[in-house]
Design an enzyme around this catalytic site. Structure first.
Site, PDB file in Angstrom:
ATOM      1  N   LYS A  90       0.815  -1.215   0.000  1.00  0.00           N
ATOM      2  CA  LYS A  90       0.000   0.000   0.000  1.00  0.00           C
ATOM      3  C   LYS A  90       0.849   1.267   0.000  1.00  0.00           C
ATOM      4  O   LYS A  90       0.328   2.350  -0.269  1.00  0.00           O
ATOM      5  CB  LYS A  90      -0.977   0.003   1.178  1.00  0.00           C
ATOM      6  CG  LYS A  90      -0.376   0.086   2.563  1.00  0.00           C
ATOM      7  CD  LYS A  90      -1.459  -0.107   3.618  1.00  0.00           C
ATOM      8  CE  LYS A  90      -0.935   0.002   5.024  1.00  0.00           C
ATOM      9  NZ  LYS A  90      -0.586   1.365   5.425  1.00  0.00           N
ATOM     10  N   ASP A  91       2.150   1.139   0.263  1.00  0.00           N
ATOM     11  CA  ASP A  91       3.050   2.298   0.198  1.00  0.00           C
ATOM     12  C   ASP A  91       3.593   2.553  -1.201  1.00  0.00           C
ATOM     13  O   ASP A  91       4.196   3.604  -1.453  1.00  0.00           O
ATOM     14  CB  ASP A  91       4.252   2.099   1.144  1.00  0.00           C
ATOM     15  CG  ASP A  91       3.862   2.095   2.610  1.00  0.00           C
ATOM     16  OD1 ASP A  91       2.810   2.683   2.942  1.00  0.00           O
ATOM     17  OD2 ASP A  91       4.607   1.508   3.414  1.00  0.00           O
ATOM     18  N   ARG A 138      -8.292   7.891   4.137  1.00  0.00           N
ATOM     19  CA  ARG A 138      -9.228   6.865   3.687  1.00  0.00           C
ATOM     20  C   ARG A 138     -10.034   6.313   4.851  1.00  0.00           C
ATOM     21  O   ARG A 138     -11.270   6.200   4.780  1.00  0.00           O
ATOM     22  CB  ARG A 138      -8.454   5.720   2.997  1.00  0.00           C
ATOM     23  CG  ARG A 138      -9.296   4.500   2.639  1.00  0.00           C
ATOM     24  CD  ARG A 138      -8.421   3.322   2.244  1.00  0.00           C
ATOM     25  NE  ARG A 138      -7.506   2.924   3.297  1.00  0.00           N
ATOM     26  CZ  ARG A 138      -7.820   2.161   4.332  1.00  0.00           C
ATOM     27  NH1 ARG A 138      -9.050   1.695   4.465  1.00  0.00           N
ATOM     28  NH2 ARG A 138      -6.920   1.851   5.253  1.00  0.00           N
ATOM     29  N   ARG A 139      -9.351   5.971   5.937  1.00  0.00           N
ATOM     30  CA  ARG A 139     -10.054   5.455   7.113  1.00  0.00           C
ATOM     31  C   ARG A 139     -10.945   6.521   7.728  1.00  0.00           C
ATOM     32  O   ARG A 139     -12.104   6.270   8.057  1.00  0.00           O
ATOM     33  CB  ARG A 139      -9.046   4.949   8.153  1.00  0.00           C
ATOM     34  CG  ARG A 139      -8.304   3.692   7.737  1.00  0.00           C
ATOM     35  CD  ARG A 139      -7.195   3.345   8.720  1.00  0.00           C
ATOM     36  NE  ARG A 139      -6.448   2.179   8.281  1.00  0.00           N
ATOM     37  CZ  ARG A 139      -5.145   2.008   8.489  1.00  0.00           C
ATOM     38  NH1 ARG A 139      -4.452   2.924   9.136  1.00  0.00           N
ATOM     39  NH2 ARG A 139      -4.540   0.917   8.053  1.00  0.00           N
ATOM     40  N   ARG A 156       0.280   9.472  14.222  1.00  0.00           N
ATOM     41  CA  ARG A 156       1.332   8.928  13.379  1.00  0.00           C
ATOM     42  C   ARG A 156       2.316   8.149  14.245  1.00  0.00           C
ATOM     43  O   ARG A 156       2.283   8.177  15.463  1.00  0.00           O
ATOM     44  CB  ARG A 156       2.089  10.062  12.658  1.00  0.00           C
ATOM     45  CG  ARG A 156       1.313  10.771  11.558  1.00  0.00           C
ATOM     46  CD  ARG A 156       1.238  10.002  10.263  1.00  0.00           C
ATOM     47  NE  ARG A 156       2.516   9.436   9.837  1.00  0.00           N
ATOM     48  CZ  ARG A 156       3.476  10.116   9.216  1.00  0.00           C
ATOM     49  NH1 ARG A 156       3.299  11.390   8.948  1.00  0.00           N
ATOM     50  NH2 ARG A 156       4.603   9.522   8.843  1.00  0.00           N
ATOM     51  N   ARG A 162       1.798   4.052  18.292  1.00  0.00           N
ATOM     52  CA  ARG A 162       0.393   4.458  18.145  1.00  0.00           C
ATOM     53  C   ARG A 162      -0.473   3.786  19.201  1.00  0.00           C
ATOM     54  O   ARG A 162      -1.380   4.399  19.763  1.00  0.00           O
ATOM     55  CB  ARG A 162      -0.112   4.117  16.738  1.00  0.00           C
ATOM     56  CG  ARG A 162       0.264   5.163  15.706  1.00  0.00           C
ATOM     57  CD  ARG A 162      -0.326   4.854  14.352  1.00  0.00           C
ATOM     58  NE  ARG A 162       0.606   4.112  13.512  1.00  0.00           N
ATOM     59  CZ  ARG A 162       0.287   3.597  12.323  1.00  0.00           C
ATOM     60  NH1 ARG A 162      -0.941   3.730  11.861  1.00  0.00           N
ATOM     61  NH2 ARG A 162       1.182   2.952  11.618  1.00  0.00           N
ATOM     62  N   CYS A 249      -2.339  12.078  -2.926  1.00  0.00           N
ATOM     63  CA  CYS A 249      -2.303  12.244  -1.473  1.00  0.00           C
ATOM     64  C   CYS A 249      -3.500  12.922  -0.826  1.00  0.00           C
ATOM     65  O   CYS A 249      -3.570  12.949   0.381  1.00  0.00           O
ATOM     66  CB  CYS A 249      -1.065  13.053  -1.091  1.00  0.00           C
ATOM     67  SG  CYS A 249       0.467  12.285  -1.558  1.00  0.00           S
TER      68      CYS A 249
END
Length: 322
Positions: A90-91, A138-139, A156, A162, A249
Protein backbone atom coordinates in the site's frame (compact mmCIF):
# COMPACT_ATOMS: atom_id res chain seq x y z
CA UNK A 1 17.70 -22.06 -12.13
CA UNK A 2 21.47 -22.00 -11.83
CA UNK A 3 23.80 -19.56 -10.15
CA UNK A 4 27.35 -18.70 -11.09
CA UNK A 5 28.58 -18.91 -7.50
CA UNK A 6 27.68 -17.84 -4.01
CA UNK A 7 26.04 -14.42 -3.86
CA UNK A 8 24.97 -12.24 -0.97
CA UNK A 9 21.66 -10.56 -1.79
CA UNK A 10 21.27 -7.26 0.05
CA UNK A 11 17.68 -6.58 1.10
CA UNK A 12 16.58 -2.99 1.66
CA UNK A 13 13.88 -2.08 4.17
CA UNK A 14 12.61 0.66 6.42
CA UNK A 15 13.87 0.32 9.97
CA UNK A 16 10.59 0.17 11.90
CA UNK A 17 9.87 -2.95 13.93
CA UNK A 18 7.12 -3.97 11.50
CA UNK A 19 9.28 -3.38 8.41
CA UNK A 20 12.14 -5.41 9.88
CA UNK A 21 9.75 -8.18 10.97
CA UNK A 22 8.12 -8.55 7.56
CA UNK A 23 11.53 -8.33 5.85
CA UNK A 24 12.79 -11.12 8.10
CA UNK A 25 9.76 -13.20 7.20
CA UNK A 26 10.40 -12.68 3.47
CA UNK A 27 14.07 -13.64 3.91
CA UNK A 28 13.02 -16.81 5.76
CA UNK A 29 10.78 -17.72 2.82
CA UNK A 30 13.59 -17.02 0.35
CA UNK A 31 16.01 -19.16 2.38
CA UNK A 32 13.52 -22.03 2.29
CA UNK A 33 13.18 -21.61 -1.49
CA UNK A 34 16.98 -21.63 -1.86
CA UNK A 35 17.25 -24.80 0.20
CA UNK A 36 14.56 -26.62 -1.75
CA UNK A 37 15.98 -25.54 -5.13
CA UNK A 38 19.68 -25.99 -4.31
CA UNK A 39 20.46 -22.27 -4.62
CA UNK A 40 23.56 -20.79 -2.98
CA UNK A 41 22.43 -17.35 -1.79
CA UNK A 42 22.86 -15.59 1.52
CA UNK A 43 20.90 -12.53 2.60
CA UNK A 44 21.84 -9.31 4.35
CA UNK A 45 19.49 -6.57 5.62
CA UNK A 46 20.21 -2.92 4.82
CA UNK A 47 18.10 -0.40 6.80
CA UNK A 48 17.03 2.83 5.08
CA UNK A 49 15.29 5.93 6.50
CA UNK A 50 12.60 7.34 4.20
CA UNK A 51 11.00 10.79 4.09
CA UNK A 52 7.79 9.33 5.50
CA UNK A 53 9.73 8.02 8.51
CA UNK A 54 11.34 11.40 9.18
CA UNK A 55 8.15 13.46 9.15
CA UNK A 56 5.87 12.05 11.82
CA UNK A 57 4.26 15.17 13.31
CA UNK A 58 1.82 15.87 10.44
CA UNK A 59 -0.69 13.76 8.55
CA UNK A 60 0.48 11.94 5.43
CA UNK A 61 -1.93 13.92 3.26
CA UNK A 62 -0.25 17.18 4.28
CA UNK A 63 3.28 15.90 3.62
CA UNK A 64 2.36 15.50 -0.05
CA UNK A 65 3.92 13.57 -2.88
CA UNK A 66 3.83 9.90 -3.79
CA UNK A 67 6.14 7.19 -2.52
CA UNK A 68 6.87 8.77 0.87
CA UNK A 69 8.01 5.41 2.25
CA UNK A 70 9.78 4.03 -0.82
CA UNK A 71 11.74 6.70 -2.75
CA UNK A 72 14.99 6.45 -0.82
CA UNK A 73 14.82 2.65 -0.95
CA UNK A 74 14.23 2.73 -4.71
CA UNK A 75 17.23 5.00 -5.14
CA UNK A 76 19.35 2.47 -3.26
CA UNK A 77 18.13 -0.19 -5.71
CA UNK A 78 19.04 1.99 -8.68
CA UNK A 79 22.45 2.76 -7.15
CA UNK A 80 23.16 -0.94 -6.58
CA UNK A 81 23.44 -0.50 -2.80
CA UNK A 82 20.72 -3.11 -2.36
CA UNK A 83 19.47 -5.93 -4.60
CA UNK A 84 15.82 -6.13 -3.61
CA UNK A 85 13.44 -4.19 -1.38
CA UNK A 86 10.55 -5.29 0.81
CA UNK A 87 7.68 -2.79 0.84
CA UNK A 88 4.18 -2.76 2.22
CA UNK A 89 2.31 -2.82 -1.08
CA UNK A 90 0.00 0.00 0.00
CA UNK A 91 3.05 2.30 0.20
CA UNK A 92 4.05 1.69 -3.43
CA UNK A 93 3.01 4.28 -6.04
CA UNK A 94 1.41 2.95 -9.22
CA UNK A 95 4.32 3.97 -11.42
CA UNK A 96 7.75 2.57 -10.56
CA UNK A 97 11.01 4.26 -11.63
CA UNK A 98 12.51 3.12 -14.92
CA UNK A 99 14.71 0.06 -14.45
CA UNK A 100 12.77 -1.26 -11.44
CA UNK A 101 9.99 -3.86 -11.34
CA UNK A 102 7.79 -5.50 -8.75
CA UNK A 103 9.41 -8.94 -8.74
CA UNK A 104 7.03 -10.74 -6.38
CA UNK A 105 3.86 -10.38 -4.36
CA UNK A 106 3.94 -12.97 -1.55
CA UNK A 107 0.73 -14.45 -0.14
CA UNK A 108 -1.44 -11.77 1.38
CA UNK A 109 -2.30 -11.39 5.06
CA UNK A 110 -5.75 -10.18 6.23
CA UNK A 111 -6.42 -6.90 4.34
CA UNK A 112 -9.03 -5.47 6.74
CA UNK A 113 -8.67 -2.49 9.03
CA UNK A 114 -9.17 -3.12 12.73
CA UNK A 115 -9.94 -1.26 15.92
CA UNK A 116 -7.81 -1.24 19.04
CA UNK A 117 -9.95 0.32 21.77
CA UNK A 118 -9.12 1.17 25.34
CA UNK A 119 -12.24 -0.34 26.90
CA UNK A 120 -12.90 -3.22 24.53
CA UNK A 121 -15.69 -1.68 22.40
CA UNK A 122 -16.13 -2.30 18.71
CA UNK A 123 -16.71 0.61 16.32
CA UNK A 124 -20.48 0.63 16.84
CA UNK A 125 -20.05 0.46 20.61
CA UNK A 126 -17.78 3.48 21.07
CA UNK A 127 -19.49 6.23 23.08
CA UNK A 128 -20.66 9.38 21.28
CA UNK A 129 -17.80 11.83 20.78
CA UNK A 130 -15.14 9.18 21.40
CA UNK A 131 -11.64 10.23 20.31
CA UNK A 132 -10.39 7.92 17.56
CA UNK A 133 -6.89 8.08 16.08
CA UNK A 134 -5.89 7.31 12.50
CA UNK A 135 -3.13 8.46 10.15
CA UNK A 136 -5.25 7.77 7.06
CA UNK A 137 -7.66 10.01 5.16
CA UNK A 138 -9.23 6.86 3.69
CA UNK A 139 -10.05 5.45 7.11
CA UNK A 140 -11.13 8.80 8.56
CA UNK A 141 -13.55 9.56 5.72
CA UNK A 142 -15.24 6.16 5.90
CA UNK A 143 -15.46 6.15 9.69
CA UNK A 144 -16.91 9.69 9.66
CA UNK A 145 -19.56 8.49 7.21
CA UNK A 146 -20.41 5.54 9.49
CA UNK A 147 -20.15 7.37 12.85
CA UNK A 148 -20.25 11.15 12.25
CA UNK A 149 -20.43 11.70 16.01
CA UNK A 150 -16.89 10.40 16.63
CA UNK A 151 -13.92 12.75 16.98
CA UNK A 152 -11.25 11.70 14.47
CA UNK A 153 -7.71 12.90 15.17
CA UNK A 154 -4.37 12.21 13.49
CA UNK A 155 -2.00 9.71 15.05
CA UNK A 156 1.33 8.93 13.38
CA UNK A 157 4.26 6.71 14.29
CA UNK A 158 5.04 3.01 14.37
CA UNK A 159 2.39 0.51 15.44
CA UNK A 160 3.66 0.19 18.99
CA UNK A 161 3.92 3.95 19.50
CA UNK A 162 0.39 4.46 18.14
CA UNK A 163 -0.97 1.83 20.52
CA UNK A 164 0.83 3.54 23.43
CA UNK A 165 -0.94 6.78 22.53
CA UNK A 166 -4.21 5.13 23.58
CA UNK A 167 -3.06 5.88 27.11
CA UNK A 168 -0.67 8.80 26.73
CA UNK A 169 -2.78 11.01 24.46
CA UNK A 170 -6.27 10.14 25.62
CA UNK A 171 -7.55 8.22 22.61
CA UNK A 172 -10.53 5.94 23.11
CA UNK A 173 -9.50 3.85 20.11
CA UNK A 174 -7.14 3.78 17.16
CA UNK A 175 -7.57 2.23 13.72
CA UNK A 176 -4.77 0.11 12.26
CA UNK A 177 -4.16 -2.37 9.47
CA UNK A 178 -4.89 -5.88 10.68
CA UNK A 179 -1.97 -7.27 8.66
CA UNK A 180 0.65 -5.31 10.59
CA UNK A 181 -0.61 -6.57 13.94
CA UNK A 182 -0.78 -10.14 12.66
CA UNK A 183 2.77 -9.99 11.28
CA UNK A 184 3.96 -8.79 14.68
CA UNK A 185 1.98 -11.59 16.42
CA UNK A 186 -0.08 -8.95 18.19
CA UNK A 187 -3.49 -10.39 17.26
CA UNK A 188 -4.48 -10.24 20.93
CA UNK A 189 -4.42 -6.43 20.78
CA UNK A 190 -7.18 -6.34 18.15
CA UNK A 191 -10.52 -5.36 19.69
CA UNK A 192 -12.64 -5.69 16.54
CA UNK A 193 -12.27 -6.08 12.80
CA UNK A 194 -13.87 -3.36 10.68
CA UNK A 195 -15.98 -4.91 7.92
CA UNK A 196 -15.34 -3.90 4.33
CA UNK A 197 -18.85 -2.52 3.89
CA UNK A 198 -17.88 0.09 6.51
CA UNK A 199 -14.26 0.65 5.51
CA UNK A 200 -12.83 -0.53 2.18
CA UNK A 201 -9.11 -1.28 2.63
CA UNK A 202 -6.24 0.57 0.98
CA UNK A 203 -4.96 -0.60 -2.39
CA UNK A 204 -2.66 -3.55 -1.70
CA UNK A 205 -3.31 -3.58 2.04
CA UNK A 206 -2.13 -6.81 3.65
CA UNK A 207 0.21 -7.56 0.74
CA UNK A 208 3.93 -6.97 0.28
CA UNK A 209 5.72 -5.83 -2.85
CA UNK A 210 9.23 -7.14 -3.47
CA UNK A 211 10.96 -4.67 -5.79
CA UNK A 212 14.14 -5.36 -7.75
CA UNK A 213 16.14 -4.19 -10.76
CA UNK A 214 14.65 -5.25 -14.05
CA UNK A 215 18.11 -6.19 -15.37
CA UNK A 216 18.97 -8.49 -12.43
CA UNK A 217 17.99 -11.85 -13.93
CA UNK A 218 19.16 -13.91 -10.94
CA UNK A 219 17.06 -11.99 -8.42
CA UNK A 220 14.07 -11.92 -10.77
CA UNK A 221 14.18 -15.71 -11.15
CA UNK A 222 14.44 -16.15 -7.39
CA UNK A 223 11.52 -13.80 -6.70
CA UNK A 224 9.35 -15.57 -9.28
CA UNK A 225 9.48 -18.58 -6.93
CA UNK A 226 8.21 -16.42 -4.06
CA UNK A 227 5.31 -14.87 -5.98
CA UNK A 228 1.77 -15.90 -5.00
CA UNK A 229 -0.27 -15.88 -8.20
CA UNK A 230 -3.67 -15.39 -6.57
CA UNK A 231 -2.48 -12.44 -4.46
CA UNK A 232 -0.65 -10.86 -7.40
CA UNK A 233 -3.78 -11.26 -9.55
CA UNK A 234 -5.99 -9.46 -7.02
CA UNK A 235 -3.47 -6.73 -6.22
CA UNK A 236 -3.00 -6.00 -9.93
CA UNK A 237 -6.69 -5.06 -10.18
CA UNK A 238 -6.44 -2.78 -7.15
CA UNK A 239 -3.31 -1.09 -8.47
CA UNK A 240 -4.91 -0.65 -11.90
CA UNK A 241 -7.75 1.18 -10.14
CA UNK A 242 -5.19 3.36 -8.33
CA UNK A 243 -3.38 4.15 -11.57
CA UNK A 244 -6.59 5.01 -13.40
CA UNK A 245 -7.42 7.58 -10.72
CA UNK A 246 -3.83 8.89 -10.59
CA UNK A 247 -3.71 8.16 -6.87
CA UNK A 248 -1.83 10.82 -4.94
CA UNK A 249 -2.30 12.24 -1.47
CA UNK A 250 -5.34 14.41 -0.99
CA UNK A 251 -8.48 12.32 -1.57
CA UNK A 252 -9.62 9.17 0.29
CA UNK A 253 -9.41 6.12 -1.97
CA UNK A 254 -9.72 2.40 -1.34
CA UNK A 255 -9.96 -0.80 -3.32
CA UNK A 256 -10.07 -4.50 -2.53
CA UNK A 257 -10.25 -7.40 -4.97
CA UNK A 258 -11.46 -10.86 -3.96
CA UNK A 259 -10.72 -13.96 -6.02
CA UNK A 260 -13.78 -15.92 -7.18
CA UNK A 261 -13.22 -19.48 -8.38
CA UNK A 262 -15.90 -20.80 -10.74
CA UNK A 263 -16.89 -24.48 -10.80
CA UNK A 264 -15.26 -24.87 -14.20
CA UNK A 265 -11.96 -23.68 -12.71
CA UNK A 266 -11.92 -20.23 -14.29
CA UNK A 267 -10.82 -17.32 -12.11
CA UNK A 268 -12.59 -14.00 -11.79
CA UNK A 269 -12.19 -11.07 -9.44
CA UNK A 270 -14.73 -8.99 -7.57
CA UNK A 271 -13.31 -5.50 -7.10
CA UNK A 272 -14.76 -2.98 -4.66
CA UNK A 273 -13.59 0.59 -5.19
CA UNK A 274 -14.20 3.79 -3.23
CA UNK A 275 -13.51 7.50 -3.67
CA UNK A 276 -14.75 10.06 -1.18
CA UNK A 277 -14.43 13.53 0.22
CA UNK A 278 -12.09 13.95 3.21
CA UNK A 279 -14.97 14.86 5.54
CA UNK A 280 -16.85 11.68 4.66
CA UNK A 281 -19.93 13.59 3.45
CA UNK A 282 -19.64 11.91 0.03
CA UNK A 283 -18.54 8.30 -0.45
CA UNK A 284 -18.75 6.83 -3.93
CA UNK A 285 -18.52 3.02 -4.09
CA UNK A 286 -18.59 0.59 -6.99
CA UNK A 287 -18.37 -3.21 -7.19
CA UNK A 288 -17.70 -5.07 -10.44
CA UNK A 289 -16.50 -8.50 -11.51
CA UNK A 290 -14.11 -9.43 -14.30
CA UNK A 291 -11.28 -11.74 -15.29
CA UNK A 292 -8.78 -9.17 -16.61
CA UNK A 293 -7.38 -7.35 -13.56
CA UNK A 294 -6.11 -4.32 -15.46
CA UNK A 295 -9.37 -3.79 -17.31
CA UNK A 296 -11.41 -4.42 -14.16
CA UNK A 297 -9.50 -1.75 -12.23
CA UNK A 298 -9.98 0.74 -15.03
CA UNK A 299 -13.67 -0.10 -15.34
CA UNK A 300 -14.38 0.46 -11.65
CA UNK A 301 -12.44 3.73 -11.76
CA UNK A 302 -14.36 4.85 -14.86
CA UNK A 303 -17.69 4.07 -13.20
CA UNK A 304 -16.73 6.18 -10.17
CA UNK A 305 -15.51 9.02 -12.39
CA UNK A 306 -18.88 9.00 -14.17
CA UNK A 307 -20.64 9.28 -10.80
CA UNK A 308 -18.68 12.29 -9.59
CA UNK A 309 -15.19 11.11 -8.62
CA UNK A 310 -13.70 13.47 -11.20
CA UNK A 311 -15.18 16.46 -9.41
CA UNK A 312 -13.78 15.24 -6.08
CA UNK A 313 -10.34 14.61 -7.58
CA UNK A 314 -10.29 18.05 -9.19
CA UNK A 315 -11.38 19.77 -6.00
CA UNK A 316 -8.88 18.08 -3.70
CA UNK A 317 -6.08 17.24 -6.16
CA UNK A 318 -5.29 13.52 -6.33
CA UNK A 319 -6.23 10.42 -4.39
CA UNK A 320 -4.84 9.05 -1.16
CA UNK A 321 -5.03 5.31 -0.61
CA UNK A 322 -3.23 4.76 2.72
Amino acid sequence: MATTGKRTIVVGTRQSALALTQTGQVIDQLKAICESHGLDYTFEIHKIVTKGDQIIDVTLSKVGGKGLFVKEIEQALLDGTIDLAVHSMKDMPYELPGGLINGAVPKRVDPRDCLVSKDGQDLAGLPPGAKVGTSSLRRAAQIKAYRPDLTLESVRGNIDSRIRKLETEGFDAIILATAGLKRMDWDNRITAYIPEDVCIPAVGQGALGIECREADAEVRELLALLNDEDTAYAVEAERSFLGALNGGCQVPLGAHAVLKQAQDGTRTLELSGMVGTPDGSTLLKEIQQGSDPVELGRSVAAALRARGADDILKQYGGAHGA
